[in-house]
Scaffold this active site. Structure first.
Site, PDB file in Angstrom:
ATOM      1  CB  SER A 139      -7.521   3.873   2.930  1.00  0.00           C
ATOM      2  OG  SER A 139      -6.921   3.073   3.931  1.00  0.00           O
ATOM      3  CE  LYS A 163      -4.026   1.714   2.610  1.00  0.00           C
ATOM      4  NZ  LYS A 163      -4.918   1.383   3.749  1.00  0.00           N
ATOM      5  CB  SER A 222      -8.539   1.217   5.820  1.00  0.00           C
ATOM      6  OG  SER A 222      -8.898   2.565   6.004  1.00  0.00           O
TER       7      SER A 222
END
Length: 474
Positions: A156, A81, A180
């Site tokens: 996210s 990420k 997320s």
């Protein structure tokens, strides 16, 4: 169940992570083969979904030389990420001021994964500083849902989830505070596990004692999720809340005979959040399908009245703490919703924080008592399906207005506040063909049993886990 979209990528990309690692350990494929396949698939799918926003092909090919069959992942390419620094690779955090930042050193978790045989193929897209459940930012733009490119992929960890669903990688690292990795896993039809704090490493040094955000594995199957958790787990004093890996690996426990299972199902989590009828129908149908003499589903809910306020206070406190340690040249570019979070944290009184800490302990004790009677607590991941990619957050859920962009994420708050493991498992599709995940919350440090239960449910539902070509709609 709608027909699964076709997959036209390289055959190697359709393998499960466990199968790919088995082939690597048997030397039947080489890490370089998987790197080439992954890069080819990213090239095919990026124009449609924009998931792997930074690639590091040369670094990945160089890393294949050090991979060995005796490592946990043995040379398997993964996504990281874009909130986690990787040495020599552009790491933007989705914010303008860091658009060209290239760190010299990797986050310790990245180093651990590489030491255990992971090969970083690139960085997956995230909203600015990971704030928000719709993955877009001013650096790379929007990530789209591979099941319908008009829709958002959640956030996210939206880039991670979308890339997994299309076969860009076999495993991807996510992180989770307010759902997320659970929300994008649900929206994109993959598995995402938020482990207990300290299980899967930690973040930056200044956040070492923060129990709210955690890293976690994302994959297309429960077994693959367990495989990655094993590669992430283990004690390291660099993380002050680090926790030792179990004697039996998570993958081994996941594959062990489960015995009888009792699931508590809370359709609205004790009134914590609203759910649309369409989402409820998918979840109810799935739970009815898996119920058997060895798997009881009992409708029951814990007490959740103070969960939202507790979560909001602790989250705002964390956002303000991080912002006050971040240079203004970076924070001045933050989007309005992120600025709002920081302002809320700055405005907190000491009594507010003390009350939230007191509530947190009480909520945990209540959950501990509740889970004595059940293996897991099942509830929605979100009350709605994904919205058009242009909409940052919903204005209402089933007619109940949302006061801000956190309001529709209330189902994620309980596990975070209590530090309990929580997994998003694909369990069905809406009538428009969009995946829906069911959230399973386990007992304290109960990752092994949680994965075991999720695998039993996954097998009973038999939805398939093959990657798909993006369904491009305008």
């Amino acid at each position: 169940m709608p027909a699964r979209p076709a997959f036209s990528g390289p055959e190697l990309c359709a393998l499960t992570a466990c199968d790919a690692v088995d082939l690597l350990k048997a030397r039947e494929v080489q890490p370089s083969d998987l790197v080439e396949a992954s890069l080819a698939r990213i090239s095919q799918t990026s124009p449609a979904i924009n998931a792997m926003v930074t690639q590091c092909a040369a670094r990945a090919q160089s890393a294949t030389k050090a991979a060995t069959p005796n490592q946990d992942l043995a040379g398997l390419p993964i996504g990281i990420k874009d909130l986690s620094p990787v040495s020599g690779v552009r790491t933007t955090f989705g914010t303008k001021a860091l658009a060209e930042f290239v760190p010299e050193t990797s986050e310790p978790l990245v180093t651990r994964l590489e030491t255990r045989g992971a090969i970083v193929i690139g960085k997956t897209n995230t909203p600015e500083m990971g704030a928000g459940a719709n993955t877009f930012n001013a650096v790379f733009g929007k990530t789209r849902n591979p099941w319908d490119t008009r829709l958002n992929a959640g956030g996210s960890s939206g880039g991670a989830a979308a890339g997994l669903a299309t076969g860009e990688v076999w495993l991807s690292q996510g992180s989770d505070l307010g759902g997320s990795l659970r929300t994008p896993a649900s929206f994109c039809g993959i598995v995402g596990l938020r482990p207990s704090p300290g299980i899967a490493g930690g973040g930056p040094a200044l956040q070492g004692f923060d129990f709210l955000p955690v890293n976690g594995p994302m994959a297309r199957t429960v077994e693959d999720c367990a495989l990655m958790l094993d590669a992430m787990a283990g004690y390291d004093p660099i993380w002050p809340i680090s926790y030792p890996a179990p004697v039996n690996s998570y993958l081994r426990t996941c594959r062990t005979e489960s015995g009888p299972i009792r699931i508590a199902y809370a359709p609205d989590l004790g009134g914590l959040a609203p759910v649309t009828p369409r989402m409820s129908q998918v979840l109810n149908t799935a739970l009815a399908r898996i119920a058997s003499k060895d798997l009881d589903v009992i409708e029951a809910a814990p007490q959740t009245e103070t969960v939202e306020q507790c979560f909001r206070t602790l989250r705002a406190f964390g956002f303000w703490t991080n912002a006050r340690n971040t240079p203004e040249r970076i924070t001045q570019h933050y989007k309005p919703t992120l600025q709002q979070n920081i302002s809320e944290g700055r405005a907190l009184l000491m009594d507010d924080v003390a009350e939230a800490m007191t509530q947190r302990s009480a909520i945990y004790q209540s959950m501990l008592l509740f889970l004595k009677d059940y293996d897991v607590l099942a509830c929605p991941v979100t009350g709605i399906e994904p919205l058009p990619v242009e909409i940052e957050y919903p204005t209402d859920v089933n007619g109940e207005p949302c006061k801000d962009y956190l309001d529709w994420l209330r189902f994620a708050m309980l596990a975070t506040v209590c530090g309990l493991p929580a997994l998003s498992l694909p369990v069905g599709f809406t009538d428009t063909g969009v995946p829906v995940g069911l959230q399973l919350i386990g007992r304290p440090r109960g990752e092994g049993r949680l994965l075991q239960v999720a695998r039993v449910m996954e097998k009973a539902l038999n939805l398939g886990s093959a990657p798909i070509d993006p369904v491009i709609r305008h």
